[in-house]
Design a protein around this motif. Structure first.
Motif, PDB file in Angstrom:
ATOM      1  N   THR A 109      78.654  53.081  71.636  1.00  0.00           N
ATOM      2  CA  THR A 109      77.651  52.052  70.969  1.00  0.00           C
ATOM      3  C   THR A 109      77.482  50.744  71.653  1.00  0.00           C
ATOM      4  O   THR A 109      76.183  50.390  71.543  1.00  0.00           O
ATOM      5  CB  THR A 109      78.064  51.727  69.465  1.00  0.00           C
ATOM      6  OG1 THR A 109      78.306  53.358  68.907  1.00  0.00           O
ATOM      7  CG2 THR A 109      77.316  51.070  68.649  1.00  0.00           C
ATOM      8  N   GLN A 110      78.531  50.407  72.328  1.00  0.00           N
ATOM      9  CA  GLN A 110      78.356  49.069  72.921  1.00  0.00           C
ATOM     10  C   GLN A 110      77.462  49.372  74.095  1.00  0.00           C
ATOM     11  O   GLN A 110      76.611  48.507  74.369  1.00  0.00           O
ATOM     12  CB  GLN A 110      79.652  48.597  73.342  1.00  0.00           C
ATOM     13  CG  GLN A 110      79.689  47.205  73.867  1.00  0.00           C
ATOM     14  CD  GLN A 110      79.073  46.097  73.056  1.00  0.00           C
ATOM     15  OE1 GLN A 110      79.559  46.046  72.001  1.00  0.00           O
ATOM     16  NE2 GLN A 110      78.032  45.259  73.504  1.00  0.00           N
ATOM     17  N   ALA A 111      77.669  50.449  74.833  1.00  0.00           N
ATOM     18  CA  ALA A 111      76.861  50.654  75.950  1.00  0.00           C
ATOM     19  C   ALA A 111      75.302  50.760  75.389  1.00  0.00           C
ATOM     20  O   ALA A 111      74.342  50.328  76.424  1.00  0.00           O
ATOM     21  CB  ALA A 111      77.107  52.150  76.717  1.00  0.00           C
ATOM     22  N   TRP A 112      74.991  51.505  74.432  1.00  0.00           N
ATOM     23  CA  TRP A 112      73.776  51.593  73.903  1.00  0.00           C
ATOM     24  C   TRP A 112      73.143  50.080  73.804  1.00  0.00           C
ATOM     25  O   TRP A 112      72.054  49.873  73.933  1.00  0.00           O
ATOM     26  CB  TRP A 112      73.661  52.265  72.648  1.00  0.00           C
ATOM     27  CG  TRP A 112      72.284  52.462  71.977  1.00  0.00           C
ATOM     28  CD1 TRP A 112      71.367  53.405  72.329  1.00  0.00           C
ATOM     29  CD2 TRP A 112      71.457  51.648  71.049  1.00  0.00           C
ATOM     30  NE1 TRP A 112      70.023  53.216  71.331  1.00  0.00           N
ATOM     31  CE2 TRP A 112      70.079  52.011  70.693  1.00  0.00           C
ATOM     32  CE3 TRP A 112      71.925  50.496  70.277  1.00  0.00           C
ATOM     33  CZ2 TRP A 112      69.346  51.652  69.836  1.00  0.00           C
ATOM     34  CZ3 TRP A 112      71.196  49.806  69.439  1.00  0.00           C
ATOM     35  CH2 TRP A 112      70.075  50.327  69.281  1.00  0.00           C
ATOM     36  N   VAL A 113      73.811  49.276  73.041  1.00  0.00           N
ATOM     37  CA  VAL A 113      73.529  47.808  72.512  1.00  0.00           C
ATOM     38  C   VAL A 113      73.179  47.033  73.940  1.00  0.00           C
ATOM     39  O   VAL A 113      71.976  46.444  74.160  1.00  0.00           O
ATOM     40  CB  VAL A 113      74.657  47.209  71.818  1.00  0.00           C
ATOM     41  CG1 VAL A 113      74.312  45.623  71.898  1.00  0.00           C
ATOM     42  CG2 VAL A 113      74.908  47.744  70.355  1.00  0.00           C
ATOM     43  N   ASP A 114      74.009  47.234  74.964  1.00  0.00           N
ATOM     44  CA  ASP A 114      73.941  46.422  76.244  1.00  0.00           C
ATOM     45  C   ASP A 114      72.563  47.155  76.896  1.00  0.00           C
ATOM     46  O   ASP A 114      71.841  46.083  77.340  1.00  0.00           O
ATOM     47  CB  ASP A 114      75.049  46.995  77.135  1.00  0.00           C
ATOM     48  CG  ASP A 114      76.224  46.206  76.369  1.00  0.00           C
ATOM     49  OD1 ASP A 114      75.969  45.149  75.784  1.00  0.00           O
ATOM     50  OD2 ASP A 114      77.236  46.319  77.052  1.00  0.00           O
ATOM     51  N   GLU A 115      72.424  48.522  76.716  1.00  0.00           N
ATOM     52  CA  GLU A 115      71.159  49.066  77.447  1.00  0.00           C
ATOM     53  C   GLU A 115      69.805  48.613  76.857  1.00  0.00           C
ATOM     54  O   GLU A 115      68.867  48.129  77.425  1.00  0.00           O
ATOM     55  CB  GLU A 115      71.366  50.422  77.672  1.00  0.00           C
ATOM     56  CG  GLU A 115      69.864  51.126  78.178  1.00  0.00           C
ATOM     57  CD  GLU A 115      69.963  52.665  77.936  1.00  0.00           C
ATOM     58  OE1 GLU A 115      68.702  53.302  78.271  1.00  0.00           O
ATOM     59  OE2 GLU A 115      71.083  53.489  77.709  1.00  0.00           O
ATOM     60  N   MET A 116      69.699  48.725  75.527  1.00  0.00           N
ATOM     61  CA  MET A 116      68.654  48.270  74.733  1.00  0.00           C
ATOM     62  C   MET A 116      68.478  46.712  74.782  1.00  0.00           C
ATOM     63  O   MET A 116      67.376  46.294  74.838  1.00  0.00           O
ATOM     64  CB  MET A 116      68.499  48.873  73.234  1.00  0.00           C
ATOM     65  CG  MET A 116      68.663  50.271  73.214  1.00  0.00           C
ATOM     66  SD  MET A 116      67.562  51.144  74.389  1.00  0.00           S
ATOM     67  CE  MET A 116      68.186  52.712  74.495  1.00  0.00           C
TER      68      MET A 116
END
Length: 113
Positions: free
Chosen positions: A26-33
């Motif tokens: 989830t943190q990776a998704w937040v960072d990417e978006m």
């Protein structure tokens, strides 16, 4: 256009007592978006049991404990995104790791003047 991603699912026991950071996916998704410039904000929500509901009825203010509606599923969190169109919003939502165990409802937001 701005869209609200409403993350809906079954709350897990102890969710209100948990201050854990987001999991790695989830943190990776937040960072990417966030890096793409489409994610404007977002957060987990405490359980519906912690809700307070406010409304007026016949000129009287009614304040009650608990959610607006009793349901098995709850809104667990949200993300506010800004995308070119619904297709991009669907692409963004489809990459969110919570889709493995929850549903994401995509809602367009009315523009404010």
């Amino acid at each position: 256009m701005r869209y609200m991603l409403l993350i809906c699912g079954h709350p897990y026991p102890g969710a209100d007592d948990c201050d854990d950071p987001l999991d790695e996916k989830t943190q990776a998704w937040v960072d990417e978006m966030t890096a793409r410039g489409v994610r404007l904000s977002g957060s987990r929500l405490r359980s519906a049991a912690t809700a307070t509901t406010v409304r007026h009825h016949d000129g009287e203010l009614l304040v009650s404990d608990g959610p607006f509606a009793e349901t098995k599923e709850q809104i667990l969190g949200y993300d506010l995104i800004e995308c070119a169109d619904l297709d991009e919003a669907i692409e963004v939502a489809s990459k969110h790791p919570v889709t493995r165990f929850a549903t994401i409802e995509i809602r367009p937001i009315w523009p404010t003047p």
